[in-house]
Design a protein around this motif. Structure first.
Motif, PDB file in Angstrom:
ATOM      1  N   UNK A 201       1.588   0.413  26.553  1.00  0.00           N
ATOM      2  CA  UNK A 201       1.678   0.499  25.096  1.00  0.00           C
ATOM      3  C   UNK A 201       2.097   1.901  24.657  1.00  0.00           C
ATOM      4  N   UNK A 202       1.598   2.928  25.360  1.00  0.00           N
ATOM      5  CA  UNK A 202       1.941   4.303  25.020  1.00  0.00           C
ATOM      6  C   UNK A 202       3.427   4.569  25.243  1.00  0.00           C
ATOM      7  N   UNK A 203       3.957   4.104  26.366  1.00  0.00           N
ATOM      8  CA  UNK A 203       5.362   4.347  26.684  1.00  0.00           C
ATOM      9  C   UNK A 203       6.291   3.612  25.730  1.00  0.00           C
ATOM     10  N   UNK A 204       5.925   2.400  25.366  1.00  0.00           N
ATOM     11  CA  UNK A 204       6.812   1.579  24.552  1.00  0.00           C
ATOM     12  C   UNK A 204       6.641   1.774  23.045  1.00  0.00           C
ATOM     13  N   UNK A 205       5.826   2.739  22.664  1.00  0.00           N
ATOM     14  CA  UNK A 205       5.720   3.039  21.239  1.00  0.00           C
ATOM     15  C   UNK A 205       7.029   3.695  20.775  1.00  0.00           C
ATOM     16  N   UNK A 210      17.044   4.870  20.750  1.00  0.00           N
ATOM     17  CA  UNK A 210      17.967   3.888  20.207  1.00  0.00           C
ATOM     18  C   UNK A 210      17.492   2.495  20.596  1.00  0.00           C
ATOM     19  N   UNK A 211      18.045   1.481  19.964  1.00  0.00           N
ATOM     20  CA  UNK A 211      17.652   0.099  20.274  1.00  0.00           C
ATOM     21  C   UNK A 211      17.921  -0.216  21.742  1.00  0.00           C
ATOM     22  N   UNK A 212      19.075   0.231  22.239  1.00  0.00           N
ATOM     23  CA  UNK A 212      19.444  -0.045  23.632  1.00  0.00           C
ATOM     24  C   UNK A 212      18.480   0.647  24.592  1.00  0.00           C
ATOM     25  N   UNK A 213      18.158   1.923  24.309  1.00  0.00           N
ATOM     26  CA  UNK A 213      17.235   2.663  25.176  1.00  0.00           C
ATOM     27  C   UNK A 213      15.838   2.048  25.157  1.00  0.00           C
ATOM     28  N   UNK A 214      15.403   1.614  23.979  1.00  0.00           N
ATOM     29  CA  UNK A 214      14.078   1.002  23.859  1.00  0.00           C
ATOM     30  C   UNK A 214      14.007  -0.286  24.680  1.00  0.00           C
ATOM     31  N   UNK A 215      15.069  -1.071  24.652  1.00  0.00           N
ATOM     32  CA  UNK A 215      15.113  -2.317  25.430  1.00  0.00           C
ATOM     33  C   UNK A 215      15.105  -2.024  26.936  1.00  0.00           C
ATOM     34  N   UNK A 216      15.856  -0.997  27.330  1.00  0.00           N
ATOM     35  CA  UNK A 216      15.897  -0.615  28.748  1.00  0.00           C
ATOM     36  C   UNK A 216      14.519  -0.169  29.217  1.00  0.00           C
ATOM     37  N   UNK A 217      13.857   0.629  28.396  1.00  0.00           N
ATOM     38  CA  UNK A 217      12.526   1.116  28.749  1.00  0.00           C
ATOM     39  C   UNK A 217      11.524  -0.032  28.838  1.00  0.00           C
ATOM     40  N   UNK A 218      11.618  -0.976  27.923  1.00  0.00           N
ATOM     41  CA  UNK A 218      10.736  -2.149  27.950  1.00  0.00           C
ATOM     42  C   UNK A 218      10.930  -2.929  29.247  1.00  0.00           C
ATOM     43  N   UNK A 219      12.199  -3.040  29.669  1.00  0.00           N
ATOM     44  CA  UNK A 219      12.495  -3.748  30.913  1.00  0.00           C
ATOM     45  C   UNK A 219      11.904  -3.018  32.115  1.00  0.00           C
ATOM     46  N   UNK A 220      11.972  -1.692  32.109  1.00  0.00           N
ATOM     47  CA  UNK A 220      11.450  -0.899  33.216  1.00  0.00           C
ATOM     48  C   UNK A 220       9.939  -0.995  33.335  1.00  0.00           C
ATOM     49  N   UNK A 221       9.255  -1.125  32.203  1.00  0.00           N
ATOM     50  CA  UNK A 221       7.786  -1.127  32.220  1.00  0.00           C
ATOM     51  C   UNK A 221       7.189  -2.531  32.339  1.00  0.00           C
ATOM     52  N   UNK A 222       8.031  -3.547  32.304  1.00  0.00           N
ATOM     53  CA  UNK A 222       7.499  -4.919  32.271  1.00  0.00           C
ATOM     54  C   UNK A 222       6.724  -5.270  33.530  1.00  0.00           C
TER      55      UNK A 222
END
Length: 243
Positions: A201-205, A210-222
């Motif tokens: 939750x902390x990382x994905x806040x 950018x929208x693209x970077x946020x999506x990439x980060x969400x994928x990495x932390x899944x």
């Protein structure tokens, strides 16, 4: 400052050292360890090689981890720095003789040793990856950097990975081969155990991505996010040496 001829000489020699290491990686499965100075990369390298760790108090009163003194039959696979300057100057390779695995411990990406060394390190890491049978990337991030400078540590995660991929879609598609580890996490916050979900939750806040970077980060932390402690402390959601 170095003269251009001296910079070129250092660049070519550093790349030559990296090329010799890259030849050791043929037919091996390579794990590339990335992160800032202070993220605990060398500590993690010793930890996953099965060496027992211990916590020691430094002269300035702070606490740090080192390979346990009682490990008389084993030596540290990587030197551990207790300063803000990395002990790792060029990418270092350790071969696991009992398997086809190899670990590449990379210099801290914010540890500026000069443009010629920074360039050589990028070239060397790519050469090593090209020589290996397969590649997995582990990015280590210091928990405290996730809070500082408006989440600078979150943005660093993507910066570490950018040199290895041509574009965001390629990085997104490679997410299954990338593990994201968080070091130096608190064991508890308030009266509650600190868990993997808390870190996710902390990382994905919102960290101004950018929208693209946020999506990439969400994928990495899944699915490939983990927390580790050199002494195997922490809640059940934390990784253990034998896991």
């Amino acid at each position: 400052d170095l003269e251009p001829a001296e910079q070129l000489e250092i660049l070519l020699e550093a790349i030559n050292i990296g090329s010799r290491q890259a030849h050791l990686l043929r037919d091996r499965h390579l794990v590339i360890l990335l992160g800032n100075t202070g993220a605990g990369k060398s500590t993690f390298a010793n930890y996953i090689h099965g060496l027992e760790m211990e916590e020691v108090q430094l002269p300035d009163g702070t606490w740090a981890f080192q390979v346990a003194a009682r490990e008389s039959s084993a030596t540290a696979r990587m030197n551990i720095s207790h300063t803000n300057r990395s002990e790792t100057f060029l990418p270092q390779v350790i071969l696991h003789e009992a398997s086809k695995l190899a670990l590449c411990d990379c210099p801290g990406f914010k540890d500026n040793r000069g443009p010629e060394i920074s360039l050589a390190n990028v070239v060397n890491i790519k050469t090593m990856a090209a020589n290996a049978a397969s590649v997995r990337i582990v990015v280590l991030v210091n928990y405290h950097s996730l809070h500082s400078d408006r989440g600078r540590g979150v943005r660093d995660i993507l910066e570490f990975l950018t040199p290895f991929f041509k574009h965001h879609r390629e990085l997104h598609n490679a997410a299954a081969s990338i593990m994201l580890g968080i070091s130096r996490c608190p064991l508890t916050v308030g009266n509650k155990e600190y868990t993997l979900e808390d870190v996710r939750a902390l990382i994905n806040r919102d960290a101004g991505l950018s929208h693209v970077d946020a999506k990439t980060l969400e994928s990495l932390t899944r699915s490939n996010l983990f927390i580790f402690h050199p002494l195997d402390r922490g809640s059940k959601s934390w990784k253990r040496k034998k896991a």
